[in-house]
Scaffold this active site. Structure first.
Site, PDB file in Angstrom:
ATOM      1  N   TYR A  97      62.541  42.948  94.202  1.00 34.96           N
ATOM      2  CA  TYR A  97      61.788  42.135  93.247  1.00 34.96           C
ATOM      3  C   TYR A  97      62.691  41.652  92.111  1.00 34.96           C
ATOM      4  CZ  TYR A  97      57.838  40.753  90.282  1.00 34.96           C
ATOM      5  OH  TYR A  97      56.941  40.054  89.508  1.00 34.96           O
TER       6      TYR A  97
ATOM      7  N   SER B 165      59.556  36.453  85.952  1.00 31.21           N
ATOM      8  CA  SER B 165      59.063  37.746  85.481  1.00 31.21           C
ATOM      9  C   SER B 165      59.996  38.243  84.391  1.00 31.21           C
ATOM     10  CB  SER B 165      59.057  38.749  86.645  1.00 31.21           C
ATOM     11  OG  SER B 165      58.853  40.075  86.196  1.00 31.21           O
TER      12      SER B 165
END
Length: 257
Positions: free
Chosen positions: A152, A139
Site C-alpha cells: 500500500y 494517502s
C-alpha cells in the site's frame, strides 16, 4: 454549478470516499460516471439515486481496476472525461517477508497501475479540448510510511510520483494533475470496525476513535467523504488552474509530525 458541462469519471466509487467524491461532483453540476468491478442492479440503482438527488446525469460503468484493458475501456465507454478521479484501492497488512505475492500484485495493480492506464486513456481527449483535471486519491501513506503496509505504501508513493510526472508532461496545456492525501476518513468500512475495536480495548466509542484509531492524526477527528469531495471540486474549479503537480493533505495534521 461550476462544473456544468464537464464529465467526471471516478474509479472505485460505489461506496466510501469514491462515492462521496462522485456526489459532490454531481452537486457541482458535472456529469458523473461511477465505477466498481461488480455489475449489479443495485450499482445502477445507486447511480440513478445520485442523479435523482442532484439533478445531474449519473451513470454506472463496471470495470475491474486490476486489469489494464478494462481501465482503458472504462474511459472509452464513458465517452472520455474532463475530470478523472483515480480512487480505486484495496489494502492488506502483513510483514514484508510474509506478504503474499498475490496480494502485493493486486494492490500494485489496483492502487497504482490503474491510475496509469486510466490517465493514459483520458489525456488525449483532454489535450484535444485544452482542458482537463486528473486527481489521484493517494494517502498520507503516499508521503510517509507505516509497518506491515509495504504494498500500500509503495503504491501510494508511486501515485504521488506519477502525479508529478503527469503534471510536468501536460503543463501549459490547460490540464492539471494533483494528488489528495487523506488520513483516516470516516467511511462505512471504518465505521464497521469501531465496535470490534471497542471490545478489543475495552473502551467507549469516543476513546477508541481518539486514542486508538486516530492516534496518528493530531486533530483526533476523522476527515469526511464530503470534505474530500469538496477538495476534488475545488481542484476542478478555475481557482485551481495553477495548482498542479502537488499533494494536498487532508489528514488532520498527520504528515506535519
Amino acid at each position: 454549478m461550476i462544473l456544468k458541462g464537464k464529465r467526471a469519471v471516478v474509479t472505485g466509487s460505489n461506496s466510501g470516499i469514491g462515492l462521496g467524491v462522485a456526489v459532490e461532483l454531481a452537486k457541482a453540476g458535472a456529469e458523473v460516471v461511477i465505477n466498481s468491478f461488480t455489475d449489479r442492479p443495485e450499482d445502477h440503482a445507486l447511480a440513478a439515486q445520485i442523479a435523482a438527488d442532484t439533478g445531474a446525469n449519473v451513470r454506472y460503468i463496471a470495470a475491474d481496476m486490476s486489469k489494464g484493458d478494462e481501465c482503458r475501456a472504462l474511459i472509452e465507454k464513458a465517452g472520455g472525461c474532463d475530470i478523472l478521479v483515480n480512487n480505486a484501492g484495496i489494502q492488506f497488512v502483513a510483514p514484508v517477508d510474509e506478504f503474499p505475492v498475490d496480494k502485493w500484485n493486486a494492490i500494485i495493480a489496483i492502487n497504482l497501475s490503474s491510475a496509469f492506464h486510466t490517465t493514459a486513456a483520458a489525456l488525449p481527449g483532454m489535450k484535444a479540448k485544452g482542458w482537463g483535471r486528473v486527481i489521484n486519491i493517494a494517502s498520507a501513506h503516499g508521503l510517509t510510511a507505516s509497518p506491515f503496509k509495504s504494498a500500500y505504501v509503495a503504491a501510494k508513493h508511486g501515485v504521488v510520483g506519477l502525479t508529478k510526472t503527469v503534471a510536468l508532461e501536460v503543463a501549459g496545456k490547460g490540464i492539471t494533475c494533483n494528488a489528495i492525501c487523506p488520513g483516516y476518513v470516516l467511511t462505512p468500512l471504518v465505521e464497521a470496525q469501531i465496535p470490534d475495536t471497542m471490545k478489543q480495548y475495552n473502551m467507549d466509542r469516543e476513546t477508541v476513535i481518539r486514542e486508538v484509531m486516530l492516534q496518528r492524526q493530531p486533530s483526533r477527528q476523522f476527515a469526511t467523504v464530503e470534505q474530500l469531495g469538496g477538495t476534488v471540486v475545488f481542484l476542478s474549479s478555475p481557482s485551481a488552474d495553477q495548482i498542479t503537480g502537488t499533494t494536498i493533505s487532508v489528514d488532520g495534521g498527520w504528515t506535519a509530525l
